[in-house]
Design a protein around this motif. Structure first.
Motif, PDB file in Angstrom:
ATOM      1  N   VAL A 148     -11.044  21.945  14.458  1.00  0.00           N
ATOM      2  CA  VAL A 148     -11.822  20.710  14.498  1.00  0.00           C
ATOM      3  C   VAL A 148     -13.067  20.928  13.654  1.00  0.00           C
ATOM      4  O   VAL A 148     -13.778  21.915  13.829  1.00  0.00           O
ATOM      5  N   VAL A 149     -13.318  20.006  12.726  1.00  0.00           N
ATOM      6  CA  VAL A 149     -14.491  20.106  11.854  1.00  0.00           C
ATOM      7  C   VAL A 149     -15.381  18.899  12.119  1.00  0.00           C
ATOM      8  O   VAL A 149     -14.929  17.756  12.054  1.00  0.00           O
ATOM      9  N   VAL A 150     -16.651  19.153  12.430  1.00  0.00           N
ATOM     10  CA  VAL A 150     -17.636  18.102  12.681  1.00  0.00           C
ATOM     11  C   VAL A 150     -18.626  18.114  11.523  1.00  0.00           C
ATOM     12  O   VAL A 150     -19.139  19.161  11.144  1.00  0.00           O
ATOM     13  N   GLU A 151     -18.884  16.915  10.985  1.00  0.00           N
ATOM     14  CA  GLU A 151     -19.739  16.811   9.801  1.00  0.00           C
ATOM     15  C   GLU A 151     -20.657  15.605   9.941  1.00  0.00           C
ATOM     16  O   GLU A 151     -20.279  14.588  10.517  1.00  0.00           O
ATOM     17  N   LYS A 152     -21.879  15.730   9.414  1.00  0.00           N
ATOM     18  CA  LYS A 152     -22.822  14.612   9.419  1.00  0.00           C
ATOM     19  C   LYS A 152     -23.007  14.114   7.996  1.00  0.00           C
ATOM     20  O   LYS A 152     -23.274  14.904   7.086  1.00  0.00           O
ATOM     21  N   VAL A 153     -22.856  12.802   7.796  1.00  0.00           N
ATOM     22  CA  VAL A 153     -23.047  12.191   6.482  1.00  0.00           C
ATOM     23  C   VAL A 153     -24.188  11.187   6.594  1.00  0.00           C
ATOM     24  O   VAL A 153     -24.211  10.363   7.514  1.00  0.00           O
ATOM     25  N   LEU A 192     -19.734  21.516   9.598  1.00  0.00           N
ATOM     26  CA  LEU A 192     -19.849  21.555   8.144  1.00  0.00           C
ATOM     27  C   LEU A 192     -21.302  21.316   7.772  1.00  0.00           C
ATOM     28  O   LEU A 192     -21.815  20.209   7.914  1.00  0.00           O
ATOM     29  N   GLU A 193     -21.987  22.377   7.302  1.00  0.00           N
ATOM     30  CA  GLU A 193     -23.393  22.271   6.900  1.00  0.00           C
ATOM     31  C   GLU A 193     -23.527  22.732   5.457  1.00  0.00           C
ATOM     32  O   GLU A 193     -23.138  23.837   5.123  1.00  0.00           O
ATOM     33  N   ASP A 194     -24.083  21.890   4.617  1.00  0.00           N
ATOM     34  CA  ASP A 194     -24.295  22.194   3.190  1.00  0.00           C
ATOM     35  C   ASP A 194     -22.994  22.629   2.519  1.00  0.00           C
ATOM     36  O   ASP A 194     -22.988  23.528   1.678  1.00  0.00           O
ATOM     37  N   GLY A 195     -21.878  22.016   2.902  1.00  0.00           N
ATOM     38  CA  GLY A 195     -20.601  22.332   2.287  1.00  0.00           C
ATOM     39  C   GLY A 195     -19.948  23.613   2.803  1.00  0.00           C
ATOM     40  O   GLY A 195     -18.904  24.010   2.308  1.00  0.00           O
ATOM     41  N   LYS A 196     -20.532  24.264   3.806  1.00  0.00           N
ATOM     42  CA  LYS A 196     -19.968  25.493   4.358  1.00  0.00           C
ATOM     43  C   LYS A 196     -19.559  25.264   5.801  1.00  0.00           C
ATOM     44  O   LYS A 196     -20.293  24.631   6.566  1.00  0.00           O
ATOM     45  N   LYS A 197     -18.383  25.800   6.166  1.00  0.00           N
ATOM     46  CA  LYS A 197     -17.924  25.712   7.548  1.00  0.00           C
ATOM     47  C   LYS A 197     -18.551  26.828   8.363  1.00  0.00           C
ATOM     48  O   LYS A 197     -18.393  28.007   8.045  1.00  0.00           O
TER      49      LYS A 197
END
Length: 193
Positions: A102-107, A184-189
């Motif tokens: 599961v990948v969580v990302e903020k846009v 996902l922070e700054d393109g890194k998992k």
């Protein structure tokens, strides 16, 4: 007297019906390759070279069918195990089996609005529509299931809930291990746990 011009003859692909020089941009290029190698080798010399190398490798592999550690097909037993773990697609591309995560990302939109994106919950057998309703109720915001850029479905939650969602996923769905949740922070998992 000027020479009379002849009309240009265009070779159309029998598979995708595009002009042969545009097949590589069409939706069925993998299906078009055999037809192109046979009917238009001058347009795609790299394909012809690749096909001849593949045929030579197959011939060499069949000739060396005897010896220790070899099977009847000419491949060693260790090579056979690799084929089970990695799927080979047409054209020689290799597709590795995806491990569930599961990948969580903020846009950030419009410099102040945030959307939290959750990808991969469906790999654990969770219905995304039910999960989006739970996210909407928990965080009192809009949550919907949308198709992402890779045509996989993901959940968009309006607002900045990146770290709260990680905790909520771990509490709500016990079959999702904490080690398989990433941020996902700054393109890194980065592992969330």
């Amino acid at each position: 007297m000027a020479e009379k011009l002849k009309p240009v003859e265009v070779l159309y692909c029998a598979v995708c019906s595009l002009p042969a020089e545009y097949c590589e941009f069409g939706p069925d290029f993998e299906k078009c390759k055999p037809w192109l190698i046979k009917n238009a080798p001058e347009l795609y010399p790299a394909l012809v070279k690749e096909e001849s190398e593949r045929a030579a490798e197959q011939l060499n592999g069949l000739d060396i069918s005897s010896g220790p550690g070899r099977t009847e097909a000419g491949s060693s037993t260790s090579e056979h195990k690799v084929d089970e773990e990695v799927k080979t697609l047409p054209g020689g591309k290799v597709k590795k089996k995806e491990k569930p995560e599961v990948v969580v990302e903020k846009v950030v939109r419009n410099k102040r609005k945030c959307v939290t994106i959750v990808k991969g919950l469906d790999m654990f057998g969770i219905k995304l529509s039910d999960a989006s309703k739970k996210f909407g109720k928990k965080f009192a915001s809009g949550a919907s299931v949308v198709k992402g850029p890779t045509d996989k479905e993901q959940i968009d939650v309006q607002g900045d809930f990146m770290y709260d969602i990680v905790d909520f996923i771990a509490e709500t769905w016990k079959n999702v291990p904490g080690s398989s949740i990433y941020i996902l922070e700054d393109g890194k998992k980065v592992p969330a746990g």
